[in-house]
Design a protein around this motif. Structure first.
Motif, PDB file in Angstrom:
ATOM      1  N   THR A   1      -6.264   8.979  -2.514  1.00 43.27           N
ATOM      2  CA  THR A   1      -5.861   8.316  -3.744  1.00 43.27           C
ATOM      3  C   THR A   1      -7.050   8.270  -4.682  1.00 43.27           C
ATOM      4  O   THR A   1      -8.045   7.624  -4.388  1.00 43.27           O
ATOM      5  CB  THR A   1      -5.378   6.890  -3.447  1.00 43.27           C
TER       6      THR A   1
ATOM      7  N   TRP B   1      -2.191  -0.268  -9.088  1.00 47.63           N
ATOM      8  CA  TRP B   1      -3.007  -1.457  -8.860  1.00 47.63           C
ATOM      9  C   TRP B   1      -4.478  -1.206  -9.215  1.00 47.63           C
ATOM     10  O   TRP B   1      -5.165  -2.116  -9.681  1.00 47.63           O
ATOM     11  CB  TRP B   1      -2.880  -1.912  -7.415  1.00 47.63           C
TER      12      TRP B   1
ATOM     13  N   LYS C   1       0.821  -1.212   0.000  1.00 54.05           N
ATOM     14  CA  LYS C   1       0.000   0.000   0.000  1.00 54.05           C
ATOM     15  C   LYS C   1       0.855   1.260   0.000  1.00 54.05           C
ATOM     16  O   LYS C   1       0.369   2.340   0.338  1.00 54.05           O
ATOM     17  CB  LYS C   1      -0.923   0.009   1.221  1.00 54.05           C
TER      18      LYS C   1
ATOM     19  N   LYS D   1      -7.855  -5.653  -4.063  1.00 51.92           N
ATOM     20  CA  LYS D   1      -8.724  -4.868  -3.181  1.00 51.92           C
ATOM     21  C   LYS D   1      -8.291  -4.968  -1.719  1.00 51.92           C
ATOM     22  O   LYS D   1      -8.111  -3.952  -1.043  1.00 51.92           O
ATOM     23  CB  LYS D   1     -10.180  -5.328  -3.323  1.00 51.92           C
TER      24      LYS D   1
ATOM     25  N   ALA E   1      -9.653   4.879  -3.513  1.00 51.52           N
ATOM     26  CA  ALA E   1      -9.369   3.446  -3.397  1.00 51.52           C
ATOM     27  C   ALA E   1     -10.367   2.716  -2.497  1.00 51.52           C
ATOM     28  O   ALA E   1     -10.864   1.642  -2.862  1.00 51.52           O
ATOM     29  CB  ALA E   1      -7.938   3.243  -2.907  1.00 51.52           C
TER      30      ALA E   1
ATOM     31  N   SER F   1       1.737   3.350  -5.344  1.00 51.86           N
ATOM     32  CA  SER F   1       1.454   2.043  -5.922  1.00 51.86           C
ATOM     33  C   SER F   1      -0.038   1.800  -6.090  1.00 51.86           C
ATOM     34  O   SER F   1      -0.451   1.038  -6.967  1.00 51.86           O
ATOM     35  CB  SER F   1       2.053   0.938  -5.045  1.00 51.86           C
ATOM     36  N   GLN F   2      -0.880   2.451  -5.258  1.00 51.52           N
ATOM     37  CA  GLN F   2      -2.318   2.194  -5.318  1.00 51.52           C
ATOM     38  C   GLN F   2      -2.891   2.568  -6.682  1.00 51.52           C
ATOM     39  O   GLN F   2      -3.751   1.862  -7.211  1.00 51.52           O
ATOM     40  CB  GLN F   2      -3.040   2.967  -4.217  1.00 51.52           C
ATOM     41  N   GLU F   3      -2.424   3.677  -7.238  1.00 48.82           N
ATOM     42  CA  GLU F   3      -2.948   4.099  -8.537  1.00 48.82           C
ATOM     43  C   GLU F   3      -2.680   3.050  -9.605  1.00 48.82           C
ATOM     44  O   GLU F   3      -3.528   2.765 -10.448  1.00 48.82           O
ATOM     45  CB  GLU F   3      -2.309   5.440  -8.917  1.00 48.82           C
TER      46      GLU F   3
ATOM     47  N   LEU G   1      -4.588  -2.747  -1.982  1.00 52.22           N
ATOM     48  CA  LEU G   1      -5.250  -1.488  -1.611  1.00 52.22           C
ATOM     49  C   LEU G   1      -5.570  -1.419  -0.124  1.00 52.22           C
ATOM     50  O   LEU G   1      -5.861  -0.339   0.396  1.00 52.22           O
ATOM     51  CB  LEU G   1      -6.538  -1.307  -2.422  1.00 52.22           C
TER      52      LEU G   1
END
Length: 899
Positions: A894, A120, A112, A153, A840, A116-118, A157
């Motif tokens: 995010t 994934w 997380k 998810k 997210a 990196s969230q964007e 995330l």
């Protein structure tokens, strides 16, 4: 999972990417099959949906109850093989196509981690929509896709299904629509915010987004001025005023006239007298007392004339009261001039006659137009003695009790009045400190020389309307609700409901339930009541107007002549005639021969007849409004009748009037009224994609735009917009120059355009969708050919579905891509309702809503109720939550999607 092979049309869209799910729905239900019975209210459907709501909002939903969290060991056992087999060939093992290294992200200690969230989220979106792996590459099994989505998810995330994060809350200013509606419901004034305030900024496609509804010093000045004007219109500043009667000019009649001879005069309340016709008109005024009265005649002069040849005639006007001459004056041509003629009369109680006599003045000047004197209004003021003063309009509404003489009682009265008003304006009870400060302000103003108690209260009301607590939607936390994501209090919930469904403040019923603390337990009944109320027209109009860009149709530039000309085959003879016309026009008239003059007139007549065809389809305000209403009425019909939302994509009916039906080539429709029209089985119409609104706003001024139309479907129907185009991309017209000797079709020009590597990825997604609508020109008219020849609407989507016509494309979208549409619409409506872009944590909320919508057969009641019941709508982050402490509140988190 190859994301960026050179031969692949797929790309991983990172900036502004939206998540969307792709599921191939193999449902025996087909278009035309009888729909299941539909409950007509939220109360009817709530009992069946409530158990599901309790499950999905309080438990892990798609993740099995009791399933262990995503540990590193579990990841390496279940997820890593999927990534190695389907992703790392392009985004791992040292290969980073598109700058994306999934192997590095997956191996990171913190899945997380910031940034990196964007990525994934983009992977999740592309997997669901069928864009990854690209068509032709080996795909994961259904079970592998489910595992990968769950890991993204709940692992990458970090979504906690046991405690759904409701997302950030940015305090929201009332936009122009909400301000106007709130002022109307609060105080009864229809204030024109479109004329007085600048347009609202938009974010994520909507003007309800808190983070863009900022306030500048200039806008604050406008709010203060608006508050002064609004309160000044309706709140009395004194307890007694001189009696005043206003009589419309249409009350003046000639002897023997029993009814108004001209209906148009009656409608506008005035009486017009011609300069060249002698006439005497009169009216009778009854006064109640022997006293002095002040009379005000409001007159205006008007004309219609031939340009450059004004009418120079004049008239003599005589005003009389009870036969006594008040004024005798000559009026000349003064178009639009207004006159305010005032007189004082000492009258006895009883009837009094007032007359206006007009006599033409002889003139040798030729009359070439029409001059009229208009009697607009007669005002009678009086008596002026203090004993005859009357209450101003609205006095009892704002001051229901007599003003006390005792100072302490007067202060308590002011405090009670302003506390009640401020509580409604602030949409929650005000505290003692606020009520005391407002009362102090009112009494301070009232103590000034020449000011009254009423004037002081009115000025305090101005302060209320200029307060940030009125201009912004304040939200509190429900008493006793704890944890990182507590419930918002019931007053905040009432406001979220009313501004979502009505675009205005809560009404008395919502306030009452919030005060009693019983609004949450009565949500189903209240939503049912609110949608049945005509104020919900605001929701239907505002949401669909922005989601489908329906608002834009009234201003989009479309050149009907250029559009219709492109639909006709190229005519070398017509071009020769135009050249010859220019040649003859350039010659001095005296040098033209008789034959040339005759030739010029023949060409002019041919042009005139040609223009007649275009004039029938002029893209004027009437046609634009009919187009907008067609889309609004379809959406309203589906929502109010609780029909399947799929009918927005493919239906066997639409809403037309005569003008729009003629444009569409549908016969048998007469009149201006919009009404439901059943379409024949082979009609290309039906659904939003073939309505004039969408077709016009996705076109260029002189031609269609397959790129704009394809992008519209990706953004607003499928929820998978491509990344913004790179700079210095050549235009479509430049690409078409590659074909010599003839004008290329749009399909050919697009094929050349996307042959360039920079264009290929996005255009392979947009072009098939846009070209499927090529049978409709920029005005929305159906055609089989254009200037380049026959139109071919056939195509294949990047996910593999083929179609031969727009009818087949609509069926693909409504059946095979139905879940994508549900997801896109859910994201749009949730964004509109929450007033923020999705983040997210909202992935799981959207998943739950889409499952609920699918289970309910696509009925909008399930989606609207699900949004209102969701944690995102009912909760907020606590100021002490880790998210807030980390600085994620109220700034942007995010983003899941963006414009």
């Amino acid at each position: 999972m190859p994301l960026h092979r050179d031969r692949s049309p797929c790309r991983l869209d990172l900036p502004g990417s939206r998540f969307g799910e792709k599921r191939m729905i193999r449902d025996p239900e087909t278009r035309g099959a009888p729909a299941p019975s539909r409950p007509r209210s939220f109360r009817a459907i709530a009992p069946r949906l409530l158990p599901l709501a309790i499950l999905v909002w309080s438990g892990p939903a798609l993740q099995a109850v009791g399933e262990e969290p995503w540990s590193r060991d579990r990841f390496e056992e279940q997820i890593l093989p999927i990534l190695e087999d389907h992703c790392y060939s392009c985004h791992g093992l040292g290969i980073t196509k598109g700058g994306v290294d999934l192997e590095g992200l997956a191996a990171a200690d913190d899945w997380k981690a910031a940034g990196s969230q964007e990525t994934w989220l983009a992977v999740l979106k592309n997997v669901r929509s069928g864009l990854m792996p690209p068509l032709g590459e080996p795909r994961p099994s259904d079970e592998q896709e489910r595992l990968l989505q769950d890991w993204i998810k709940f692992g990458a995330l970090g979504i906690d299904p046991e405690q759904p994060d409701p997302g950030r809350v940015t305090v929201r200013r009332l936009n122009r629509v909400e301000y106007r509606n709130t002022i109307r419901d609060l105080i009864g004034v229809d204030y024109d915010t479109t004329a007085e305030f600048p347009p609202d900024d938009t974010g994520h496609g909507f003007d309800t987004i808190g983070e863009v509804l900022t306030i500048s010093p200039l806008l604050m000045e406008k709010y203060i001025a608006a508050a002064q004007e609004i309160i000044g219109r309706v709140v009395p500043t004194t307890s007694g005023i001189v009696p005043e009667r206003k009589l419309p000019g249409s009350r003046f009649r000639a002897e023997g006239e029993e009814e108004e001879p001209d209906d148009r005069r009656s409608r506008r309340g005035s009486r017009s007298l011609s300069y060249d016709e002698p006439k005497t008109v009169s009216t009778t005024v009854e006064v109640p007392h022997d006293a002095r009265y002040h009379l005000i005649f409001s007159l205006s002069a008007h004309e219609q004339y031939v340009a450059g040849q004004p009418d120079l005639n004049s008239c003599l006007v005589t005003l009389r009261a009870d036969g006594e001459e008040l004024l005798r004056r000559e009026f000349t041509r003064q178009s639009g001039a207004s006159y305010r003629l005032e007189f004082d009369r000492d009258w006895e109680a009883g009837p009094h006659e007032l007359s206006v006599e007009l006599e033409p003045v002889e003139s040798d000047a030729e009359q070439v137009g029409s001059l009229t004197l208009r009697i607009d209004e007669l005002t009678v003021r009086g008596p002026f003695d203090e004993k005859y003063l009357v209450r101003p309009a609205n006095y009892d509404r704002f001051f229901p009790e007599p003003v006390p003489d005792d100072p302490d009682a007067r202060r308590q009265y002011a405090r009670a009045l302003l506390s009640r008003f401020a509580s409604r304006a602030f949409r929650r009870p005000v505290g003692d400190e606020t009520a005391d400060r407002l009362a102090d302000l009112a009494l301070a103003v009232a103590s000034e020389e020449g000011r009254t108690f009423e004037a002081g209260v009115a000025q305090a009301m101005v302060a209320v309307l200029a307060s940030p607590r009125f201009l912004f939607r304040e939200e509190g936390i429900e008493p006793g609700s704890t944890g990182p994501f507590p419930l918002i209090d019931e007053y905040a919930l009432a406001s979220r409901l009313s501004y979502f469904l009505w675009s205005t403040m809560p009404d008395d019923e919502l306030f009452r339930l919030a005060e009693q603390g019983t609004l949450r337990e009565n949500l189903a009944a209240q939503v049912d009541r609110m949608l049945a109320d005509r104020r919900s027209d605001q929701f239907l109009r505002n949401f669909v107007g922005q989601w489908l860009q329906v608002r834009d149709v009234e201003g989009v530039p479309i050149n009907a002549f250029a559009v219709l000309s492109r639909d006709r085959p190229e005519d070398p003879e017509a071009e020769r005639r135009r050249d010859r016309f220019r040649e003859l026009r350039q010659k001095p008239a005296e040098e033209l021969t008789d034959d040339e003059k005759a030739e010029l007139e023949r060409i002019r007549d041919e042009f005139r007849r040609s223009f007649e065809r275009f004039r029938r389809f002029e893209f004027d305000g009437e046609l634009r409004r009919a187009m907008r209403r067609e889309t609004e009425l379809l959406f309203e019909h589906v929502v109010r009748e609780d029909r399947s939302l799929v009918e927005l994509l493919d239906s066997d009916y639409t809403f037309l009037n005569e003008r729009l039906a003629e444009l569409y080539g549908i016969e048998g429709i007469e009149g201006d009224e919009m009404r439901r029209v059943d379409l024949p089985p082979d009609s290309p119409r039906g659904g939003i994609l073939t309505q004039g609104t969408v077709l016009a706003v996705t076109s260029n001024p002189d031609r269609t735009s397959p790129v704009k139309r394809g992008l519209f479907i990706l953004e607003n129907i499928l929820g998978t917009p491509p990344a913004p185009p790179p700079p210095n991309i050549p235009s479509l017209e430049e690409a078409g120059k590659g074909i010599e000797g003839r004008t290329p079709t749009l399909r050919e020009a697009l094929e050349l355009h996307r042959s360039q590597p920079l264009c290929n990825s996005c255009h392979n997604r947009m072009d098939p969708l846009g070209l499927a609508l090529e049978n409709f020109n920029a005005l929305g008219m159906y055609r089989e050919v254009d200037r380049s020849g026959p139109i071919d609407p056939a195509g294949t989507l990047i996910t593999g579905e083929s179609f031969a016509s727009v009818q087949e494309l609509k069926r693909v979208l409504a059946e095979d891509r139905r879940r994508d549409f549900y997801r896109c619409l859910t994201e749009k409506l949730l964004t509109y309702a929450l007033g923020r872009g999705l983040e997210a944590p909202d992935v799981q909320t959207v998943d739950t809503l889409v499952d609920r919508l699918e289970a309910a057969g696509g009925r909008p009641s399930a989606l609207i109720a699900g949004i209102i019941e969701s944690p995102s709508f009912q909760r907020r982050r606590s100021p002490s939550s880790p998210e807030a402490a980390a600085g994620l509140e109220p700034g942007p988190g995010t983003p899941v999607g963006g414009e």
